[in-house]
Design an enzyme around this catalytic site. Structure first.
Site, mmCIF file in Angstrom:
data_model
loop_
_atom_site.group_PDB
_atom_site.id
_atom_site.type_symbol
_atom_site.label_atom_id
_atom_site.label_comp_id
_atom_site.label_asym_id
_atom_site.label_seq_id
_atom_site.Cartn_x
_atom_site.Cartn_y
_atom_site.Cartn_z
ATOM 1 N N ARG A 37 0.810 -1.226 0.000
ATOM 2 C CA ARG A 37 0.000 0.000 0.000
ATOM 3 C C ARG A 37 0.841 1.272 0.000
ATOM 4 O O ARG A 37 0.374 2.321 -0.448
ATOM 5 C CB ARG A 37 -0.962 -0.007 1.188
ATOM 6 C CG ARG A 37 -2.054 -1.068 1.039
ATOM 7 C CD ARG A 37 -3.112 -0.954 2.101
ATOM 8 N NE ARG A 37 -4.184 -1.935 1.882
ATOM 9 C CZ ARG A 37 -5.281 -1.991 2.616
ATOM 10 N NH1 ARG A 37 -5.472 -1.152 3.615
ATOM 11 N NH2 ARG A 37 -6.211 -2.895 2.360
ATOM 12 N N ASP A 139 -15.633 8.651 9.142
ATOM 13 C CA ASP A 139 -14.516 7.722 8.963
ATOM 14 C C ASP A 139 -13.213 8.490 9.146
ATOM 15 O O ASP A 139 -13.171 9.721 8.980
ATOM 16 C CB ASP A 139 -14.557 7.075 7.572
ATOM 17 C CG ASP A 139 -13.799 5.750 7.538
ATOM 18 O OD1 ASP A 139 -14.444 4.697 7.756
ATOM 19 O OD2 ASP A 139 -12.578 5.766 7.338
#
Length: 268
Positions: A37, A139
């Site tokens: 990532r 979030d």
């Protein structure tokens, strides 16, 4: 430029980084996930090691990069109408609110890319129509919130969605957008999205009738779970419902709630 390999020491430093930044406990053995990532970020800065990238983050010289790293390390896939029993309960509560001409406020506290809050909104729009109802999705990842606000998804995410909701609330992609769907504008406008770290003091939000905190506690340590749940319960009105994932439990985390069914709790 050769791709850097993450060392065990660097991986442990990233475990500490994501715990400090988001309260998330990253399991051992996730070196491939971290390196996969973050590899593009190393390439972006032409860095030779993950340690160099970590030093950039810790210097706080690039606040946007700090958020980027948190986004990349916390993103999770989800889908519409996950765990249908929760939505059956929500429909009952919405119909009850309609009968009593009461408003309903629902918070999706780890909303990811928006499938959960939009599922909630469809149920409320169906049961309450234009009456007073509100859905908030929060979030820690700004990247998934951006995707959530767009309301644009691959069609396979909707495999659990009731057919009448798909027809009523979604537009089917044509041509270059084939295989995708778009949440219709009127419903999108009724869902608010906000960037929020559950592991930090919460802003003033008012109280909610239902709070969804699903499939996120698995990433937290026991002490972090206790703190996060206590923080959220302070925002839940007496008699309100607290919903967690089916693979999760509040045992040893909070004993102030009444268990109504597996993964469904009520505040006295």
């Amino acid at each position: 430029m050769t791709v850097a390999t993450i060392t065990d020491r660097e991986f442990m430093q990233f475990q500490r980084f994501i715990y400090d930044a988001a309260g998330i406990t990253m399991a051992d053995g996730k070196q491939a996930l971290v390196s996969g990532r973050l590899a593009k970020r190393l390439a972006h800065y032409q860095m030779d090691s993950y340690g160099d990238y970590l030093r950039l983050l810790e210097s706080r010289a690039q606040p946007a990069e700090l958020q980027m790293a948190v986004d990349l390390l916390t993103t999770n896939e989800t889908y519409f109408f996950r765990e249908p029993k929760h939505f059956a309960l929500l429909r009952e509560l919405a119909l009850e609110a309609a009968d009593k001409h009461r408003s309903l406020r629902v918070w999706s506290a780890a909303s990811s890319s928006g499938e959960e809050p939009y599922s909630i909104a469809m149920v409320l729009a169906d049961a309450l129509g234009d009456a007073a109802w509100e859905v908030l999705g929060t979030d820690i990842s700004t990247r998934v919130l951006q995707r959530a606000r767009s309301g644009h998804y691959p069609m396979e995410r909707a495999s659990q969605m009731p057919a009448n909701y798909l027809k009523r609330f979604c537009l089917k992609g044509q041509g270059s957008e084939e295989g995708t769907m778009l949440i219709e504008r009127a419903l999108r406008q009724r869902v608010q999205f906000q960037h929020l770290n559950l592991n930090a003091p919460l802003p003033r939000m008012g109280t909610f009738d239902v709070i969804f905190l699903r499939n996120v506690m698995i990433y937290f340590s026991l002490e972090t779970k206790r703190q996060v749940v206590a923080r959220l319960l302070a925002q839940l009105r007496p008699g309100g419902y607290f919903l967690i994932g089916h693979s999760e439990t509040l045992n040893d985390i909070n004993d102030s709630l009444t268990a109504v069914a597996p993964s469904i709790y009520r505040k006295p």
